[in-house]
Motif scaffolding. Structure first.
Motif, PDB file in Angstrom:
ATOM      1  N   ASP A  23       0.843  -1.211   0.000  1.00 45.60           N
ATOM      2  CA  ASP A  23       0.000   0.000   0.000  1.00 45.60           C
ATOM      3  C   ASP A  23       0.874   1.254   0.000  1.00 45.60           C
ATOM      4  N   GLY A  24       0.639   2.131  -0.973  1.00 42.15           N
ATOM      5  CA  GLY A  24       1.449   3.345  -1.112  1.00 42.15           C
ATOM      6  C   GLY A  24       2.701   3.150  -1.943  1.00 42.15           C
ATOM      7  N   GLY A  25       2.919   1.914  -2.411  1.00 41.71           N
ATOM      8  CA  GLY A  25       4.119   1.623  -3.186  1.00 41.71           C
ATOM      9  C   GLY A  25       3.810   0.779  -4.404  1.00 41.71           C
ATOM     10  N   THR A  26       4.634  -0.242  -4.627  1.00 41.47           N
ATOM     11  CA  THR A  26       4.548  -1.047  -5.845  1.00 41.47           C
ATOM     12  C   THR A  26       4.481  -2.532  -5.489  1.00 41.47           C
ATOM     13  N   LEU A  27       3.583  -3.249  -6.151  1.00 42.88           N
ATOM     14  CA  LEU A  27       3.478  -4.702  -6.010  1.00 42.88           C
ATOM     15  C   LEU A  27       3.991  -5.337  -7.291  1.00 42.88           C
ATOM     16  N   PHE A  28       5.028  -6.164  -7.172  1.00 42.31           N
ATOM     17  CA  PHE A  28       5.617  -6.837  -8.323  1.00 42.31           C
ATOM     18  C   PHE A  28       5.209  -8.305  -8.305  1.00 42.31           C
ATOM     19  N   LEU A  29       4.461  -8.723  -9.318  1.00 43.83           N
ATOM     20  CA  LEU A  29       3.997 -10.103  -9.437  1.00 43.83           C
ATOM     21  C   LEU A  29       4.824 -10.793 -10.509  1.00 43.83           C
ATOM     22  N   ASP A  30       5.821 -11.566 -10.068  1.00 50.21           N
ATOM     23  CA  ASP A  30       6.682 -12.286 -10.996  1.00 50.21           C
ATOM     24  C   ASP A  30       6.020 -13.602 -11.396  1.00 50.21           C
ATOM     25  N   GLU A  31       6.357 -14.075 -12.602  1.00 48.29           N
ATOM     26  CA  GLU A  31       5.781 -15.313 -13.135  1.00 48.29           C
ATOM     27  C   GLU A  31       4.251 -15.260 -13.075  1.00 48.29           C
ATOM     28  N   ILE A  32       3.686 -14.159 -13.555  1.00 49.91           N
ATOM     29  CA  ILE A  32       2.239 -13.931 -13.467  1.00 49.91           C
ATOM     30  C   ILE A  32       1.443 -15.003 -14.224  1.00 49.91           C
ATOM     31  N   CYS A  33       2.035 -15.572 -15.274  1.00 46.70           N
ATOM     32  CA  CYS A  33       1.321 -16.579 -16.058  1.00 46.70           C
ATOM     33  C   CYS A  33       1.178 -17.903 -15.321  1.00 46.70           C
ATOM     34  N   GLU A  34       1.847 -18.054 -14.171  1.00 47.46           N
ATOM     35  CA  GLU A  34       1.704 -19.262 -13.355  1.00 47.46           C
ATOM     36  C   GLU A  34       0.499 -19.171 -12.426  1.00 47.46           C
ATOM     37  N   MET A  35      -0.156 -18.025 -12.382  1.00 48.11           N
ATOM     38  CA  MET A  35      -1.272 -17.830 -11.452  1.00 48.11           C
ATOM     39  C   MET A  35      -2.486 -18.650 -11.865  1.00 48.11           C
ATOM     40  N   ASP A  36      -3.116 -19.271 -10.882  1.00 48.65           N
ATOM     41  CA  ASP A  36      -4.314 -20.080 -11.101  1.00 48.65           C
ATOM     42  C   ASP A  36      -5.429 -19.212 -11.676  1.00 48.65           C
ATOM     43  N   LEU A  37      -6.237 -19.793 -12.577  1.00 51.49           N
ATOM     44  CA  LEU A  37      -7.302 -19.032 -13.243  1.00 51.49           C
ATOM     45  C   LEU A  37      -8.299 -18.449 -12.253  1.00 51.49           C
ATOM     46  N   ASN A  38      -8.618 -19.179 -11.187  1.00 46.21           N
ATOM     47  CA  ASN A  38      -9.566 -18.654 -10.195  1.00 46.21           C
ATOM     48  C   ASN A  38      -9.007 -17.417  -9.513  1.00 46.21           C
ATOM     49  N   LEU A  39      -7.713 -17.423  -9.225  1.00 43.78           N
ATOM     50  CA  LEU A  39      -7.107 -16.264  -8.587  1.00 43.78           C
ATOM     51  C   LEU A  39      -6.971 -15.106  -9.569  1.00 43.78           C
ATOM     52  N   GLU A  77      -0.318 -17.578 -23.998  1.00 47.09           N
ATOM     53  CA  GLU A  77      -1.015 -18.156 -22.850  1.00 47.09           C
ATOM     54  C   GLU A  77      -2.505 -17.826 -22.901  1.00 47.09           C
ATOM     55  N   VAL A  78      -2.849 -16.633 -23.391  1.00 48.31           N
ATOM     56  CA  VAL A  78      -4.260 -16.260 -23.558  1.00 48.31           C
ATOM     57  C   VAL A  78      -4.903 -17.168 -24.608  1.00 48.31           C
ATOM     58  N   ARG A  79      -4.215 -17.377 -25.726  1.00 48.14           N
ATOM     59  CA  ARG A  79      -4.763 -18.209 -26.799  1.00 48.14           C
ATOM     60  C   ARG A  79      -5.005 -19.641 -26.327  1.00 48.14           C
ATOM     61  N   ARG A  80      -4.155 -20.126 -25.435  1.00 51.76           N
ATOM     62  CA  ARG A  80      -4.281 -21.502 -24.955  1.00 51.76           C
ATOM     63  C   ARG A  80      -5.255 -21.617 -23.783  1.00 51.76           C
ATOM     64  N   GLY A  81      -5.845 -20.509 -23.373  1.00 53.63           N
ATOM     65  CA  GLY A  81      -6.831 -20.545 -22.311  1.00 53.63           C
ATOM     66  C   GLY A  81      -6.254 -20.630 -20.915  1.00 53.63           C
ATOM     67  N   TYR A 110      -5.306  -7.689 -21.006  1.00 53.62           N
ATOM     68  CA  TYR A 110      -5.407  -6.314 -21.501  1.00 53.62           C
ATOM     69  C   TYR A 110      -5.386  -5.303 -20.356  1.00 53.62           C
ATOM     70  N   ARG A 111      -5.788  -5.743 -19.175  1.00 53.49           N
ATOM     71  CA  ARG A 111      -5.719  -4.842 -18.016  1.00 53.49           C
ATOM     72  C   ARG A 111      -4.275  -4.658 -17.556  1.00 53.49           C
ATOM     73  N   LEU A 112      -3.464  -5.708 -17.683  1.00 54.15           N
ATOM     74  CA  LEU A 112      -2.072  -5.654 -17.218  1.00 54.15           C
ATOM     75  C   LEU A 112      -1.101  -5.184 -18.299  1.00 54.15           C
ATOM     76  N   HIS A 113      -1.373  -5.559 -19.544  1.00 50.83           N
ATOM     77  CA  HIS A 113      -0.422  -5.314 -20.637  1.00 50.83           C
ATOM     78  C   HIS A 113      -0.600  -3.902 -21.184  1.00 50.83           C
ATOM     79  N   VAL A 114      -0.395  -2.903 -20.312  1.00 49.05           N
ATOM     80  CA  VAL A 114      -0.545  -1.504 -20.708  1.00 49.05           C
ATOM     81  C   VAL A 114       0.757  -0.983 -21.312  1.00 49.05           C
ATOM     82  N   VAL A 115       1.846  -1.112 -20.561  1.00 53.90           N
ATOM     83  CA  VAL A 115       3.158  -0.707 -21.073  1.00 53.90           C
ATOM     84  C   VAL A 115       4.074  -1.934 -21.040  1.00 53.90           C
ATOM     85  N   PRO A 116       4.298  -2.579 -22.181  1.00 48.68           N
ATOM     86  CA  PRO A 116       5.193  -3.739 -22.194  1.00 48.68           C
ATOM     87  C   PRO A 116       6.662  -3.309 -22.215  1.00 48.68           C
ATOM     88  N   VAL A 117       7.477  -4.005 -21.452  1.00 45.88           N
ATOM     89  CA  VAL A 117       8.936  -3.800 -21.465  1.00 45.88           C
ATOM     90  C   VAL A 117       9.565  -5.177 -21.666  1.00 45.88           C
TER      91      VAL A 117
END
Length: 464
Positions: A237-253, A292-296, A304-311
């Protein structure tokens, strides 16, 4: 409507919704793609995302003047054609903007033909304008990175640009390229540098605990929850949250993460009331997120919510002389820590380092250098000091299929799914000389997943 084949997206920055709708409709009928924004802040964020070469810019915006916005645009991309939209009473201001670099100005009210003519004039100017690439050599290195290759200088420049906004950053790159360093650099360069930076590796946490790690939990909310726990989102809170390996996240989460991004609220496991938090999200993956999106396996709306500025961080093998610069900087630093003296790399070592594919990227290079410093005195790194298995990473012809035993259906018949998984993974590792990154690429999984499974197998084997 058929889009013009050679047209890029036109950026329209106009704060009056009715005019925005009229201009957009006229442009789309003519075959142009249009991105609309109502404020200067939205316009600059869209400009960074789209790199539009033609910008329709209203002179008066609610948060900044058009002149200020245009100066920012031309400072970052001098080749951009900015067409100023002005009212009759502001013609003098429009002339001032022309002197400051605007391509043309349109006086309200104007018809569709006048608008389209201005766009076509801008397109002609762009076609005949000599391309002047940005002088990336003038971009200073961004700590803690090391390296002056053109690709990395572009990365440093992009980090500095995006750090000024609240936009979500999506970092991609192979394992070991420095994605967490990139996230930290964005945080430290931003206005949130005084706040917390919280990193969470989604691939290193069991699926059933990941929600608690991200959003927290209340005591007694599940077996083992003996105390309240503040999740990573609240801690950031008030800073930055870095989520590494985001594509490993469960679909429900992923669904709950999307709700968090939309509402800026979190609900810890076992809680009934949501809590508001102020967090900037940076995420990273070593996979292709769109694939990963194409494969479901990854939600399209979350993408699209996360992929605003790709680096994108380039692999070490594509960074030219950076491998030498990094090595010579780190070898001196590591030697000082170990009480040894190293000053340089031998010419043969430099040639070798330039030729290696470095599947583990900078992380692998650091491991090699640490091995050399610990086991040797110096002062120069020679080929004889290098770990013997380093040469195994050199590209070699693949052995004939008959030279190694293949896993067959007979080997898998009658085994459990967990046993089959282990056999397939161990076979891939054996064929790639125990290289986890290479095996992970073949199996299309995260390297961290393989590391985690190997560790679990080793623990189970020790208990037998």
């Amino acid at each position: 409507m058929t889009l013009k084949p050679d047209s890029e997206t036109i950026l329209l920055v106009e704060d009056t919704p009715s005019l925005q709708m009229i201009y957009r409709a006229a442009l789309m009928r003519a075959g142009y793609a249009v991105e609309c924004c109502g404020t200067a802040a939205e316009g600059m964020a869209a400009f960074h995302r789209l790199n539009s070469q033609i910008v329709l810019l209203d002179l008066m915006l609610p948060d900044r003047t058009g002149l200020e916005v245009m100066e920012d645009i031309l400072r970052e991309a001098p080749q951009t054609c900015v067409i100023v939209i002005t009212a009759n009473g502001s013609i003098n201001k429009a002339v001032e903007m022309m002197r400051a670099g605007a391509h043309e100005f349109l006086v309200k009210p104007f018809d569709d033909q006048r608008l389209l003519a201005a766009i076509e004039n801008a397109r002609k100017a762009l076609r005949h304008r000599p391309q002047a690439p940005r002088d990336v050599s003038a971009v200073p290195v961004l700590a803690p990175f090391i390296g002056h290759s053109p690709t990395m200088l572009e990365v440093y420049d992009k980090i500095r640009s995006v750090a000024r906004s609240m936009a979500t950053v999506f970092i991609t790159g192979e394992s070991g390229t420095g994605k967490e360093l990139c996230a930290e650099a964005v945080h430290q360069t931003s206005a949130r540098a005084g706040g917390p930076f919280v990193a969470l590796n989604c691939g290193a946490i069991p699926v059933d605990l990941l929600e608690s790690e991200v959003f927290g939990h209340l005591r007694g909310s599940f077996t083992g929850a003996i105390n309240d726990k503040i999740g990573a989102a609240a801690a950031a809170d008030g800073g930055t949250l870095f989520l590494d390996e985001i594509c490993e996240m469960d679909l429900n989460l992923q669904t709950k993460l999307l709700r968090f991004l939309q509402t800026s609220t979190i609900t810890p496991v076992g809680a009934t009331k949501p809590r508001k938090v102020n967090v900037r999200i940076i995420c990273a993956t070593n996979r292709n997120p769109l694939e990963e999106v194409r494969r479901g396996r990854f939600r399209e709306d979350l993408y699209y919510r996360l992929h605003v500025v790709p680096v994108h961080l380039p692999p070490l093998r594509d960074r030219g002389e950076d491998v030498i610069e990094i090595s010579e900087r780190l070898i001196v630093q590591m030697a000082r820590e170990e009480g040894h003296v190293f000053t340089s790399l031998a010419p043969r070592v430099k040639d070798l380092f330039r030729s290696l594919p470095w599947p583990g990227n900078v992380r692998q290079l650091i491991n090699v250098l640490r091995n050399v410093v610990v086991l040797n005195e110096g002062p120069q790194v020679t080929v004889e000091m290098l770990p013997p298995d380093l040469l195994a990473d050199r590209p070699t012809p693949a052995p004939a299929p008959e030279e190694r035993p293949q896993v067959t259906m007979l080997d898998l018949s009658g085994r459990t799914l967990a046993q089959i998984e282990r056999i397939v993974i161990e076979d891939a590792l054996a064929r790639h000389g125990d290289s986890v990154p290479k095996a992970a690429r073949e199996l299309d999984v995260s390297a961290s997943t393989l590391y985690r499974k190997r560790e679990a197998w080793e623990k189970a084997d020790r208990k037998k």
